[in-house]
Design a protein around this motif. Sequence first.
Motif, PDB file in Angstrom:
ATOM      1  N   LEU A 118       0.827  -1.206   0.000  1.00 43.05           N
ATOM      2  CA  LEU A 118       0.000   0.000   0.000  1.00 43.05           C
ATOM      3  C   LEU A 118       0.861   1.255   0.000  1.00 43.05           C
ATOM      4  O   LEU A 118       1.958   1.259   0.552  1.00 43.05           O
ATOM      5  N   THR A 119       0.318   2.303  -0.609  1.00 42.31           N
ATOM      6  CA  THR A 119       0.885   3.631  -0.461  1.00 42.31           C
ATOM      7  C   THR A 119      -0.045   4.372   0.477  1.00 42.31           C
ATOM      8  O   THR A 119      -1.230   4.537   0.185  1.00 42.31           O
ATOM      9  N   LEU A 120       0.492   4.759   1.622  1.00 49.30           N
ATOM     10  CA  LEU A 120      -0.294   5.467   2.631  1.00 49.30           C
ATOM     11  C   LEU A 120       0.121   6.935   2.666  1.00 49.30           C
ATOM     12  O   LEU A 120       1.313   7.248   2.627  1.00 49.30           O
ATOM     13  N   SER A 133       1.730  16.281   6.290  1.00 47.72           N
ATOM     14  CA  SER A 133       1.446  15.020   5.591  1.00 47.72           C
ATOM     15  C   SER A 133       2.719  14.420   5.027  1.00 47.72           C
ATOM     16  O   SER A 133       3.649  15.141   4.647  1.00 47.72           O
ATOM     17  N   ALA A 134       2.734  13.107   4.970  1.00 46.34           N
ATOM     18  CA  ALA A 134       3.847  12.371   4.364  1.00 46.34           C
ATOM     19  C   ALA A 134       3.276  11.109   3.735  1.00 46.34           C
ATOM     20  O   ALA A 134       2.284  10.560   4.218  1.00 46.34           O
ATOM     21  N   SER A 135       3.879  10.653   2.651  1.00 42.59           N
ATOM     22  CA  SER A 135       3.453   9.420   1.982  1.00 42.59           C
ATOM     23  C   SER A 135       4.588   8.412   1.999  1.00 42.59           C
ATOM     24  O   SER A 135       5.758   8.778   1.936  1.00 42.59           O
ATOM     25  N   PHE A 136       4.213   7.152   2.055  1.00 41.98           N
ATOM     26  CA  PHE A 136       5.201   6.077   1.983  1.00 41.98           C
ATOM     27  C   PHE A 136       4.524   4.829   1.437  1.00 41.98           C
ATOM     28  O   PHE A 136       3.309   4.667   1.546  1.00 41.98           O
ATOM     29  N   THR A 137       5.314   3.978   0.814  1.00 47.08           N
ATOM     30  CA  THR A 137       4.824   2.717   0.268  1.00 47.08           C
ATOM     31  C   THR A 137       5.497   1.592   1.028  1.00 47.08           C
ATOM     32  O   THR A 137       6.723   1.577   1.167  1.00 47.08           O
ATOM     33  N   GLN A 138       4.672   0.666   1.494  1.00 45.95           N
ATOM     34  CA  GLN A 138       5.216  -0.430   2.289  1.00 45.95           C
ATOM     35  C   GLN A 138       4.258  -1.612   2.250  1.00 45.95           C
ATOM     36  O   GLN A 138       3.065  -1.455   2.010  1.00 45.95           O
ATOM     37  N   VAL A 156       3.637   5.631  13.743  1.00 47.38           N
ATOM     38  CA  VAL A 156       4.610   5.380  12.679  1.00 47.38           C
ATOM     39  C   VAL A 156       5.991   5.768  13.207  1.00 47.38           C
ATOM     40  O   VAL A 156       6.114   6.497  14.183  1.00 47.38           O
ATOM     41  N   ALA A 157       7.015   5.267  12.553  1.00 47.54           N
ATOM     42  CA  ALA A 157       8.389   5.631  12.905  1.00 47.54           C
ATOM     43  C   ALA A 157       8.867   6.666  11.896  1.00 47.54           C
ATOM     44  O   ALA A 157       8.745   6.471  10.689  1.00 47.54           O
ATOM     45  N   VAL A 158       9.396   7.764  12.412  1.00 48.92           N
ATOM     46  CA  VAL A 158       9.879   8.853  11.563  1.00 48.92           C
ATOM     47  C   VAL A 158      11.389   8.946  11.721  1.00 48.92           C
ATOM     48  O   VAL A 158      11.902   8.971  12.839  1.00 48.92           O
ATOM     49  N   LYS A 165      10.588  10.914   5.853  1.00 48.46           N
ATOM     50  CA  LYS A 165      10.762   9.469   5.714  1.00 48.46           C
ATOM     51  C   LYS A 165      10.016   8.773   6.853  1.00 48.46           C
ATOM     52  O   LYS A 165      10.413   8.838   8.004  1.00 48.46           O
ATOM     53  N   VAL A 166       8.909   8.138   6.500  1.00 50.84           N
ATOM     54  CA  VAL A 166       8.021   7.505   7.467  1.00 50.84           C
ATOM     55  C   VAL A 166       8.010   6.003   7.216  1.00 50.84           C
ATOM     56  O   VAL A 166       8.060   5.562   6.067  1.00 50.84           O
ATOM     57  N   THR A 167       7.944   5.217   8.275  1.00 59.50           N
ATOM     58  CA  THR A 167       7.895   3.759   8.167  1.00 59.50           C
ATOM     59  C   THR A 167       6.749   3.232   9.007  1.00 59.50           C
ATOM     60  O   THR A 167       6.576   3.654  10.155  1.00 59.50           O
ATOM     61  N   PHE A 168       5.977   2.322   8.447  1.00 67.22           N
ATOM     62  CA  PHE A 168       4.929   1.636   9.190  1.00 67.22           C
ATOM     63  C   PHE A 168       5.619   0.724  10.195  1.00 67.22           C
ATOM     64  O   PHE A 168       6.420  -0.126   9.830  1.00 67.22           O
ATOM     65  N   ASP A 169       5.324   0.905  11.466  1.00 71.44           N
ATOM     66  CA  ASP A 169       5.968   0.117  12.521  1.00 71.44           C
ATOM     67  C   ASP A 169       4.998  -0.952  13.004  1.00 71.44           C
ATOM     68  O   ASP A 169       4.109  -0.689  13.804  1.00 71.44           O
ATOM     69  N   VAL A 170       5.165  -2.166  12.498  1.00 70.74           N
ATOM     70  CA  VAL A 170       4.248  -3.258  12.825  1.00 70.74           C
ATOM     71  C   VAL A 170       4.292  -3.605  14.319  1.00 70.74           C
ATOM     72  O   VAL A 170       3.316  -4.102  14.873  1.00 70.74           O
TER      73      VAL A 170
END
Length: 185
Positions: A118-120, A133-138, A156-158, A165-170
């Motif tokens: 997904l691109t969030l 706002s920020a977008s990322f694909t993961q 999220v992790a920034v 630069k944002v990362t989905f943190d499971v």
Amino acid sequence: MNLSPLNEGLRTKVEQRMRTKPEFTPFIGRILEMRAAAKSDEERARHDRQLERLIRPSRIRERLGLALLAVCGALLGYAIYIDQQVEHAAAAGTPTTAQVERMEPGGCLIGTKTEHCLTLTVKRYPASGAPYSASFTQRIPLEWLARVQPGSWLTVAVAPAEPQKVTFDVRTMYVAPPAPPASAQ
């Protein structure tokens, strides 16, 4: 079948091939007949080359197998590399509350049937400073897809050095979703 007109090396290879692969014998016989009927040395040399190609074992399957193995290995290596990069980014990043604004299919190179690319687009609410706002694909595991919908809140992790630069943190999905910050009200 008369192999005597062939040179010694070719004759030996043809005899060996006929012993190991008897199904080649009719083809070899036909080529030898055409060779015997040939009117010039050039034609006989052409038939000799045909025999050599026929008796030489084909390596195409081995080469294709090796190429396929190399491609699979490269894809597996890439998947492991990307997973490590995401884990590192999540561990090194600053946990930040964010609200999902938009969700659309992403363009991940590799995925599995247990995750969805997904691109969030998220609106981040940092501890200090204005939201942005920020977008990322993961790749998002399917088990967490219900919690990653437009309007939902997540952590999220920034990256400290790169706020975009944002990362989905499971790892944060195993606890209750964060409450909306006061600045979001």
